[in-house]
Structure formats: C-alpha cells, structure tokens
Design a protein around this motif. Sequence first.
Motif, PDB file in Angstrom:
ATOM      1  N   THR B  12       0.806  -1.215   0.000  1.00 49.40           N
ATOM      2  CA  THR B  12       0.000   0.000   0.000  1.00 49.40           C
ATOM      3  C   THR B  12       0.843   1.271   0.000  1.00 49.40           C
ATOM      4  O   THR B  12       0.676   2.143  -0.851  1.00 49.40           O
ATOM      5  N   GLU B  13       1.743   1.396   0.916  1.00 47.66           N
ATOM      6  CA  GLU B  13       2.481   2.648   1.090  1.00 47.66           C
ATOM      7  C   GLU B  13       3.795   2.694   0.318  1.00 47.66           C
ATOM      8  O   GLU B  13       4.239   3.749  -0.123  1.00 47.66           O
ATOM      9  N   TYR B  14       4.410   1.543   0.215  1.00 47.43           N
ATOM     10  CA  TYR B  14       5.758   1.476  -0.342  1.00 47.43           C
ATOM     11  C   TYR B  14       5.873   2.046  -1.761  1.00 47.43           C
ATOM     12  O   TYR B  14       6.792   2.839  -2.043  1.00 47.43           O
ATOM     13  N   PRO B  15       4.968   1.681  -2.675  1.00 49.99           N
ATOM     14  CA  PRO B  15       5.164   2.143  -4.063  1.00 49.99           C
ATOM     15  C   PRO B  15       5.245   3.662  -4.187  1.00 49.99           C
ATOM     16  O   PRO B  15       6.147   4.194  -4.847  1.00 49.99           O
ATOM     17  N   ARG B  16       4.340   4.356  -3.544  1.00 48.32           N
ATOM     18  CA  ARG B  16       4.365   5.815  -3.676  1.00 48.32           C
ATOM     19  C   ARG B  16       5.476   6.439  -2.847  1.00 48.32           C
ATOM     20  O   ARG B  16       6.034   7.476  -3.215  1.00 48.32           O
ATOM     21  N   LEU B  17       5.778   5.830  -1.719  1.00 46.77           N
ATOM     22  CA  LEU B  17       6.858   6.383  -0.902  1.00 46.77           C
ATOM     23  C   LEU B  17       8.192   6.303  -1.651  1.00 46.77           C
ATOM     24  O   LEU B  17       8.984   7.252  -1.654  1.00 46.77           O
ATOM     25  N   VAL B  18       8.434   5.185  -2.282  1.00 43.26           N
ATOM     26  CA  VAL B  18       9.663   5.053  -3.070  1.00 43.26           C
ATOM     27  C   VAL B  18       9.663   6.063  -4.218  1.00 43.26           C
ATOM     28  O   VAL B  18      10.676   6.718  -4.497  1.00 43.26           O
ATOM     29  N   ALA B  19       8.523   6.187  -4.869  1.00 43.87           N
ATOM     30  CA  ALA B  19       8.451   7.140  -5.977  1.00 43.87           C
ATOM     31  C   ALA B  19       8.701   8.559  -5.480  1.00 43.87           C
ATOM     32  O   ALA B  19       9.408   9.346  -6.124  1.00 43.87           O
ATOM     33  N   GLY B  20       8.130   8.896  -4.343  1.00 44.62           N
ATOM     34  CA  GLY B  20       8.350  10.227  -3.792  1.00 44.62           C
ATOM     35  C   GLY B  20       9.801  10.465  -3.440  1.00 44.62           C
ATOM     36  O   GLY B  20      10.367  11.533  -3.715  1.00 44.62           O
ATOM     37  N   LEU B  21      10.413   9.473  -2.861  1.00 48.42           N
ATOM     38  CA  LEU B  21      11.812   9.617  -2.502  1.00 48.42           C
ATOM     39  C   LEU B  21      12.692   9.681  -3.746  1.00 48.42           C
ATOM     40  O   LEU B  21      13.763  10.294  -3.741  1.00 48.42           O
TER      41      LEU B  21
END
Lengths: 610, 181
Positions: B12-21
């Motif tokens: 849930t959170e990982y894909p967008r968090l990685v993209a944001g980083l």
Amino acid sequence: MPADDGVTGPDGSSDPAGDAIRARLTRAVVPADPAGAYERVVEKKVARRVRRRVGTVVLAVTVVAGTATGSYALIGAFRSARTPLPPAASSSTGFTNGLIAFVNDGGPPAVGDGIYVARPDGTGVHRLGTGSDPSWSADGSKIAFRVFLQAPGTYVYVMNADGSGSRLVAESVTDAAPDPAWLPGGSDIVYVGSKAVAGDRILSVPVSLPGVREGRVLAATSNGCSLGHPAVSRTGTIAVRVLCPAPVQTTDIELLDQGTRRLVPVPSTTGAGAGPAWAPDGRTLLFGRGGAVYSIRSDGTDLRHLASVSAQSLSYSPDGTKIMVETAGAAEAHRVEVMDAEGRNLRPLPLPSWASSPSWQPVPIGGVPTPSHVHSPSPPSPAPSPSPSPSPSPTDLCPTTLVDADFDGDGTRDTATVEAVDCPADGVPHWTMYVVFGGGHHPPISWDLPECEGDYAVLDCAAVGSIPMNDGTTSLALRIGEGASTVAYEMLNMPPDVTPQEYLVTPPGSPEFPPGHVAVFYDEGSVTHEDFFRCQGGPYPGGGDQATIVETNATLNKYQGMYTLVQTVLAHGPNSGQAELIVVSRDTRKVGFDAFSRNPGKYVQGAPCW
Amino acid sequence: MDEYEVRRFLATEYPRLVAGLTLVSGSRAAAEDAVQEALARAWERSERGLRIESLPAWVATVSMNLARSGLRRRLAARRARARLSVRGPDPHDEGRGWVSADDRVDIEHALSRLSRRQREAVVLRYYLGFSVLEIADVMGVSEGTAKTTLFRARAALSRALGSATDQERDGSEEANDHAGR
C-alpha cells in the motif's frame, strides 16, 4: 487560507498551482514495484541484527597470540598462569580514562547513525562521522571502525580522535562485523574477514599502507566456524570468540598461536557469548556467558564470577578500575553500564539511551602526544548540551589506494597512488592519480581521473594491482567502475615521457571459450569477474595457454556500452577445464590510442595476480 | 509489527513512498534502498518493544534521512546493481521509475532548483499527500517553518515549471509573513 494546511488557495477552496504541481509530479514518476521488496527488507533486518550482534547468537572466540613485530606472546600468556591474579583494577596502567566512543544504531531518527563520543559523565556528546564498531588505538589518538556494505563486504577505516582524516585501510570480505582492534604500537590492525568457502580468517594490516586490500592472514578456520570480536592485549596476545555450528553448536574463547596458526581454546570458556576483553595486566580475560560476567586467566584457571548481568560487550576502562558493559535487557533493549573491576556497584553510564558498541579511549599519562582536545575530556568547561548534536558535516571518507611496482623498468620500486581529493557528501569525489618513481630516473607525474567521476563510477576508483605485460612492461590496473555484470578496469602504462596509454579491461563471463572463436556477450547471466583479477583458482599450472582473438566485433550491452571492444586475449587454463577470458576494450571517450593496432600482440602476460 | 503488516505496508504505502523519494533524491535505487532499510528498522524496533505511532510517517522520516547522504546513495546504487546483475538485464538506474522523458527532465530540472528541504516538503505534500503538521514532523521542524518552506518551494517550483500565477505570488507573500513572525 486554512491554518492547518497551507497549500490550498487563498480563498480556502482551491489551489490550482498546487494541483498543477501535484499533476506534474504524478506524471513524472511511477510508483515502485514492491516485488522482491519484502525479501530485501528481511535481508536488511537480518543484517542489522548481525551488525548489532544482538540476540543469542554466540560467537566463539579464537585467541591469536602475536605482536606487531611478529613474535609470539602466547607463551607469556600461559606462563602467567601460576602467578596470583593481579587486581585488574590497577590504577598504575599508565593510562587515564578519556572519551567514550559509541554508535547510534537503532536510535531516534533525528539522531544520525554513526560514531559519537562523549565524556564519561555524559557531557560533550558529538558525532564524529559515519561508521560503527569504534576501537581506540592504544595511545588514544586514532579510532578504527567499520563501514558496512552488503556487497562485497565491510571496509575498515581509521580516523583521528576528532573524526578527521578518515581513510580506508582494509576490505573485509565478510557477512559479519570485522571488529577491528589495534595491535600494540598502533601500527597494525587486526580484524575478521571471511570468504564464503574458506571460512573466517583473522587478518592484520598495517595502517600506514592505506588502500583497499586484504591483510595478512594470521589464522583461518576451515570447519565452518565463525570468528568474532578479536581482542588484543597490551602485550600483543589476540583473543577472539568462535562459533562452531556443527554437529552441535559450540562456542568458546580461544587463543591463536601465531607461530602455528592454531587456535588454542581457553578452558572453561565454553558458551561464551560476550567478550573477550583483556585486563590491563595482559593475562586476564573477561567474557560473558548466560547472564553473567566472568574473569579468567588466559590459561583457563581462576575463573571468577564477577556479576550477574547479561552482557553484549565488555571492556576494562583504560585505568583498569572499571568494567564497561553493554547490557542486553528485555526485548533486546540495551544500555551501557559500568561496574567496579571486582564486579560490584553496577550502574548506568550517563550516555544517550541509544548508545551501543562503546569503546573507552586510553589517554597515556604524560605519554604519547595526542590531539589536545582528546586530552581534555574532563572536567569540561562550559558544559555542552548533553543531548546529541549530530554534526551537519559528514565524515571525510576520501579513499586512497596505492600499488607498488616497477612501472618504468629501472629495477626500483615505484608507487602509484589513486586518491579522492575531496569527498562532498552530496557529490562525486574528484579523483587524481600520481606516480613517484623510485629510481630517480623520472620525475613524479600526476593527472586527473575524470573516468572515476562518470555515471558508471559507482565503485570507488582504486589502484588494484600491477600486471606484467608480454612486452616486458608493467601496467597499473585501475578499477574505475562497475557495470551491470562487469567491473571495469583501465590498464595504464606509465613511462613518464609518454602520455599514459590507456586500456580498458572488462572481463566478461567465463564461458568455455576456445582460442580463435569470436567473443559473444550476453546481456545477462554473467558471472562475477573480479575474482579473476584476484587470481582465484590461479595462477594456472604451467602458465596456461595464451591465445589472442583478433577483433571480436562485439559490443557490450547498453549498460556497458561506454566501451567498444577492440581486442580480446584469452588465457585458457589447461587444468581448469574452463577458459578465462579477458576483454581489452577501448574507452570511446578517449580516442587516440588503440593498444593493439599500435602494439600488435601485446597482451597480459600470464595470469594477473595481486 | 509482523510479516503481515510489513507486506501490507509494501503493497500500500511502499510504491508511492519510493516514488516520492525518487523525486527527492533523483535515484530510484537509492530510494528503494532507503525505504527498505527504514522499514527493516521499524520492524526491528517493534520487536524490541518500541512503539511507532504512524508507520508511514516513521518510515518516511527515516528513509528521508537515509537518502540524504550522497555517500549512501552511491552505495545504494552499487548494491542495487549487484542485486540486479544476477536477476535481469535492466540493472541500470538511469531513467528507471520515471514515466516520460519530458516530464522527468522538466521535473528534475525544476526540483534541482529547490533546496533539499524544499524538495522534501514539496514531495511530502504534493506527491505523498502529507499534511503540513505531518511534514513538520517528518522534517523535524515547526509547523510554521514547514508551512513557510512549502510556500516558497511551491512558488519556486511553479516558476521553474512555467506556471507562476498570482496565487503563488500571494502565497509567497504569505510565507514571508510567516517567516517574519
């Protein structure tokens, strides 16, 4: 504008500019694919556990006896067996207690990871830089520490007591911590390294010869046993913990006889889970086992229960009056405590709650000069804030490597040094190289290495060795980068009156490759090639077969596409059943030198080895 | 925290968090490495009995810190390549994770003109949807500072992307007001 957001428009209802930014960001980047992420998270978690040496994994310890000059102190250690146990808490050790170095590992995120120091009263906390497992030199002027990388291993660095002057000393190919420790005199460091097949080894390396290198092997295990936490007495005797996994997991503390390279168990230390640590007398060891701390003579006599405390790490204070213990409590909570040398009066040291892996700085009494700030650990002046204050500037980790060889062929030793001149935290270091010729026939030469600063230069550049060429010259092998499946090297000829001739050596896979065939390269399925340059399996009996392949017409895949192959040289080991292949290619950015068209038939002579 | 919770976070959170980083650091490999490391630390902390109020915010904070170091980024790229070299033919980080070259160049250029702190604030707000209060927590600053940083970042980013409007100017003035208090 609503006060709780600040990103809506002034009317509180819309924010077209924000929406535009949001849309542009969303269009620009795709969410990550979580496939495989769980496994890597688990890997990292396990690696952290190994690094922190938390839990119940108990390493066995091997004790290595030796001095910096190569003589052996093991006999001396045993000779002391019948003498009365001297009070470990001697105040006449010649040292006073200086700063305590420790590591933030698992602390609050606002506090950066790395090595910190503080006064024993808890004041003056400040960060020295990146790294872990700090170990003070005997005179307290330097700290050895490690920097962990998943692959290929861990690097051992040394820095000054104030955190300046960090430089690379050795590479420890190991999955576990190398636990660097200093030999007396401060000229050498011992550490633990391993090869996947060969098992753990204890190595020593001189700190005066920086570079990415493996040290001299003092001892090695061949039965799957692991070594950990080497400790060096002031007389040079080395002790380590050892874990042997099969058939029944056993641990103990052992001494290494440097003459025979044999590990000698210390009786009555079976089950040791913490330590060892040497008492200032050089004859008494500390270790932890099953929720208790013990002292014992190095010959296994006079085992004494000192305190009932579960220890992760142990050490005597430099003045010998105290024992510092990193305790392991419930739920793996840990803290740094101190007790009298006799094991009484256990109390917390006022260090930050996240402090771990402590090491106490010895300060010679009127002895070896060290940086002034190190000599004034207490009482401190205007007390700085006891709260940690992470340094905004990272530690200078500029790596330097050097290789000695007779590059100019005059029969004397020349030294080539590759170094990063400055190492900005958020940028690429600037790399230079210089060569000093020993015979005095040529002036020193130097030049920049822009190839070390390109997109592919994800590895630190390094002088990794010298290669004898078939025309009698000696080339320097310079590692400049790492591609998808290859490590890229330049081979540099260095007659000072000629512009350095540059080759690129990219050893691809190791398929069966008969002489005369055209090289074929695949985008995947390659192997690790650096081993070839480390002579794994070589040199080849009888010198091997050499064959030159003319013009391969091959192009490396797009991730290696900065090179165009112009020549390959084949070294076919007759006894290995498998060919080894070196591909010499030309860096297309550096036009003007085609090694083989100008020097037909030039190739690496024999199996390169360093 | 257990395997289920970790896997749920990854889904849930990982894909967008990685993209944001990735937007902040410019490197997908470094972003992946930092988020994975942060999640491993969170997991480890929970096993030590330490409580984490908001896992996404905690992981975002720690991964931001981890990705902040250039040295770490370089080492992360190295580890990523080592992994990928035995897995497939696409080991190079260049361009990975970006949707289109044009958008990437524009955004990269625009973000590069912001300070590190501004980049973080913009990504946290506009890509990851954090509130100002959450941004302040992640960045370790006061809410007012976070708001000021965000305003200035938004104005600079809008100008860099060629879409400056009166609203940004208004916002910028407000930010100055905030800063002056």
